[in-house]
Design a protein around this motif. Structure first.
Motif, PDB file in Angstrom:
ATOM      1  N   LEU A 176       0.757  -1.174   0.022  1.00 23.24           N
ATOM      2  CA  LEU A 176       0.019  -0.003  -0.015  1.00 23.24           C
ATOM      3  C   LEU A 176       0.821   1.276   0.086  1.00 23.24           C
ATOM      4  O   LEU A 176       0.655   2.308  -0.838  1.00 23.24           O
ATOM      5  CB  LEU A 176      -1.009  -0.053   1.461  1.00 23.24           C
ATOM      6  CG  LEU A 176      -2.140  -0.830   1.280  1.00 23.24           C
ATOM      7  CD1 LEU A 176      -2.855  -0.816   2.497  1.00 23.24           C
ATOM      8  CD2 LEU A 176      -3.073  -0.165   0.119  1.00 23.24           C
ATOM      9  N   GLU A 177       1.858   1.143   0.847  1.00 18.37           N
ATOM     10  CA  GLU A 177       2.835   2.432   1.070  1.00 18.37           C
ATOM     11  C   GLU A 177       3.511   2.671  -0.510  1.00 18.37           C
ATOM     12  O   GLU A 177       3.507   3.849  -1.066  1.00 18.37           O
ATOM     13  CB  GLU A 177       3.856   2.056   1.999  1.00 18.37           C
ATOM     14  CG  GLU A 177       4.683   3.006   2.148  1.00 18.37           C
ATOM     15  CD  GLU A 177       5.983   2.765   3.369  1.00 18.37           C
ATOM     16  OE1 GLU A 177       6.810   3.674   3.266  1.00 18.37           O
ATOM     17  OE2 GLU A 177       5.625   2.160   4.214  1.00 18.37           O
ATOM     18  N   LYS A 187       2.930   5.908  -2.768  1.00 20.77           N
ATOM     19  CA  LYS A 187       4.078   6.962  -3.023  1.00 20.77           C
ATOM     20  C   LYS A 187       4.318   6.946  -4.586  1.00 20.77           C
ATOM     21  O   LYS A 187       4.507   7.840  -5.154  1.00 20.77           O
ATOM     22  CB  LYS A 187       5.327   6.149  -2.700  1.00 20.77           C
ATOM     23  CG  LYS A 187       5.362   6.548  -1.179  1.00 20.77           C
ATOM     24  CD  LYS A 187       6.743   5.764  -0.640  1.00 20.77           C
ATOM     25  CE  LYS A 187       7.171   5.973   0.758  1.00 20.77           C
ATOM     26  NZ  LYS A 187       8.134   5.075   1.186  1.00 20.77           N
ATOM     27  N   ARG A 188       4.039   5.994  -5.378  1.00 19.78           N
ATOM     28  CA  ARG A 188       4.180   5.718  -6.828  1.00 19.78           C
ATOM     29  C   ARG A 188       3.144   6.686  -7.414  1.00 19.78           C
ATOM     30  O   ARG A 188       3.311   7.494  -8.229  1.00 19.78           O
ATOM     31  CB  ARG A 188       4.129   4.615  -7.391  1.00 19.78           C
ATOM     32  CG  ARG A 188       5.065   3.481  -7.075  1.00 19.78           C
ATOM     33  CD  ARG A 188       6.767   4.024  -7.365  1.00 19.78           C
ATOM     34  NE  ARG A 188       7.162   4.944  -6.718  1.00 19.78           N
ATOM     35  CZ  ARG A 188       7.782   5.107  -5.650  1.00 19.78           C
ATOM     36  NH1 ARG A 188       8.159   4.125  -4.825  1.00 19.78           N
ATOM     37  NH2 ARG A 188       8.414   6.419  -5.205  1.00 19.78           N
ATOM     38  N   GLU A 192       9.106   9.003   6.155  1.00 19.93           N
ATOM     39  CA  GLU A 192       8.857   8.743   4.849  1.00 19.93           C
ATOM     40  C   GLU A 192       7.630   9.793   4.278  1.00 19.93           C
ATOM     41  O   GLU A 192       7.657  10.134   3.030  1.00 19.93           O
ATOM     42  CB  GLU A 192       8.190   7.191   4.760  1.00 19.93           C
ATOM     43  CG  GLU A 192       9.027   6.083   4.727  1.00 19.93           C
ATOM     44  CD  GLU A 192       9.831   6.048   3.769  1.00 19.93           C
ATOM     45  OE1 GLU A 192       9.697   6.303   2.642  1.00 19.93           O
ATOM     46  OE2 GLU A 192      11.012   5.556   4.139  1.00 19.93           O
ATOM     47  N   CYS A 193       6.897  10.329   4.929  1.00 17.54           N
ATOM     48  CA  CYS A 193       6.028  11.403   4.556  1.00 17.54           C
ATOM     49  C   CYS A 193       6.467  12.666   4.287  1.00 17.54           C
ATOM     50  O   CYS A 193       5.747  13.422   3.584  1.00 17.54           O
ATOM     51  CB  CYS A 193       4.708  11.383   5.805  1.00 17.54           C
ATOM     52  SG  CYS A 193       3.779   9.868   5.684  1.00 17.54           S
ATOM     53  N   MET A 194       7.418  12.941   4.813  1.00 21.46           N
ATOM     54  CA  MET A 194       8.331  14.215   4.812  1.00 21.46           C
ATOM     55  C   MET A 194       8.407  14.678   3.435  1.00 21.46           C
ATOM     56  O   MET A 194       8.307  15.723   3.000  1.00 21.46           O
ATOM     57  CB  MET A 194       9.481  14.337   5.630  1.00 21.46           C
ATOM     58  CG  MET A 194       9.415  14.287   7.000  1.00 21.46           C
ATOM     59  SD  MET A 194       8.393  15.348   7.982  1.00 21.46           S
ATOM     60  CE  MET A 194       9.413  16.839   7.787  1.00 21.46           C
ATOM     61  N   ARG A 195       8.777  13.641   2.457  1.00 27.49           N
ATOM     62  CA  ARG A 195       9.031  13.858   1.287  1.00 27.49           C
ATOM     63  C   ARG A 195       7.802  14.396   0.392  1.00 27.49           C
ATOM     64  O   ARG A 195       7.969  15.113  -0.581  1.00 27.49           O
ATOM     65  CB  ARG A 195       9.681  12.695   0.644  1.00 27.49           C
ATOM     66  CG  ARG A 195       9.925  12.714  -0.987  1.00 27.49           C
ATOM     67  CD  ARG A 195      10.856  11.653  -1.543  1.00 27.49           C
ATOM     68  NE  ARG A 195      10.906  11.947  -3.025  1.00 27.49           N
ATOM     69  CZ  ARG A 195      10.385  10.889  -4.025  1.00 27.49           C
ATOM     70  NH1 ARG A 195       9.970   9.963  -3.604  1.00 27.49           N
ATOM     71  NH2 ARG A 195      10.702  11.320  -5.137  1.00 27.49           N
ATOM     72  N   TYR A 196       6.749  13.930   0.901  1.00 32.93           N
ATOM     73  CA  TYR A 196       5.601  14.475  -0.067  1.00 32.93           C
ATOM     74  C   TYR A 196       4.601  15.148   0.736  1.00 32.93           C
ATOM     75  O   TYR A 196       3.448  15.400   0.279  1.00 32.93           O
ATOM     76  CB  TYR A 196       4.646  12.821  -0.017  1.00 32.93           C
ATOM     77  CG  TYR A 196       5.362  11.877  -0.781  1.00 32.93           C
ATOM     78  CD1 TYR A 196       5.463  11.808  -2.397  1.00 32.93           C
ATOM     79  CD2 TYR A 196       6.172  10.966  -0.101  1.00 32.93           C
ATOM     80  CE1 TYR A 196       6.174  10.802  -3.037  1.00 32.93           C
ATOM     81  CE2 TYR A 196       7.074   9.984  -0.893  1.00 32.93           C
ATOM     82  CZ  TYR A 196       6.890   9.848  -2.244  1.00 32.93           C
ATOM     83  OH  TYR A 196       7.579   8.744  -3.039  1.00 32.93           O
ATOM     84  N   GLU A 251       3.756  10.376  -9.398  1.00 34.87           N
ATOM     85  CA  GLU A 251       3.195  10.574 -10.707  1.00 34.87           C
ATOM     86  C   GLU A 251       2.464  11.911 -10.835  1.00 34.87           C
ATOM     87  O   GLU A 251       2.559  12.637 -11.756  1.00 34.87           O
ATOM     88  CB  GLU A 251       2.096   9.407 -11.212  1.00 34.87           C
ATOM     89  CG  GLU A 251       1.618   9.575 -12.370  1.00 34.87           C
ATOM     90  CD  GLU A 251       2.828   8.940 -13.425  1.00 34.87           C
ATOM     91  OE1 GLU A 251       2.670   9.220 -14.782  1.00 34.87           O
ATOM     92  OE2 GLU A 251       3.489   8.034 -13.227  1.00 34.87           O
ATOM     93  N   ILE A 252       1.745  12.262  -9.798  1.00 34.90           N
ATOM     94  CA  ILE A 252       1.119  13.476  -9.633  1.00 34.90           C
ATOM     95  C   ILE A 252       1.974  14.651  -9.575  1.00 34.90           C
ATOM     96  O   ILE A 252       1.746  15.770 -10.428  1.00 34.90           O
ATOM     97  CB  ILE A 252      -0.059  13.469  -8.635  1.00 34.90           C
ATOM     98  CG1 ILE A 252      -1.096  12.649  -8.651  1.00 34.90           C
ATOM     99  CG2 ILE A 252      -0.600  15.204  -8.352  1.00 34.90           C
ATOM    100  CD1 ILE A 252      -2.160  12.399  -7.378  1.00 34.90           C
TER     101      ILE A 252
END
Length: 73
Positions: free
Chosen positions: A14-15, A19-20, A61-65, A24-25
């Protein structure tokens, strides 16, 4: 509120999928050929996907997004 029971492998899948889709967005938002109305819809989808990512991924992991604020928000 809904609950979901998944194992560790499914959690990682799921993660990965979220992320992919976020990548893409991000890539498509930089494309000047895409209409602004479509980009607005993509930004809304990004927000929903980011909320899902926050539930399955670590803070690191969320920091990048983290969504960036734009001038019209």
């Amino acid at each position: 509120m809904l609950g979901l029971m998944i194992n560790h492998t499914e959690l990682k899948e799921l993660e990965y999928l979220i992320k992919r889709e976020l990548d893409e967005i991000i890539f498509d938002l930089d494309d000047s050929r895409i209409d602004n109305m479509v980009k607005d819809a993509m930004k809304e989808r990004y927000k929903v996907l980011f909320q899902l990512l926050r539930r399955v991924a670590s803070e690191k992991e969320c920091m990048r997004y983290i969504p960036k604020k734009t001038q019209n928000e």
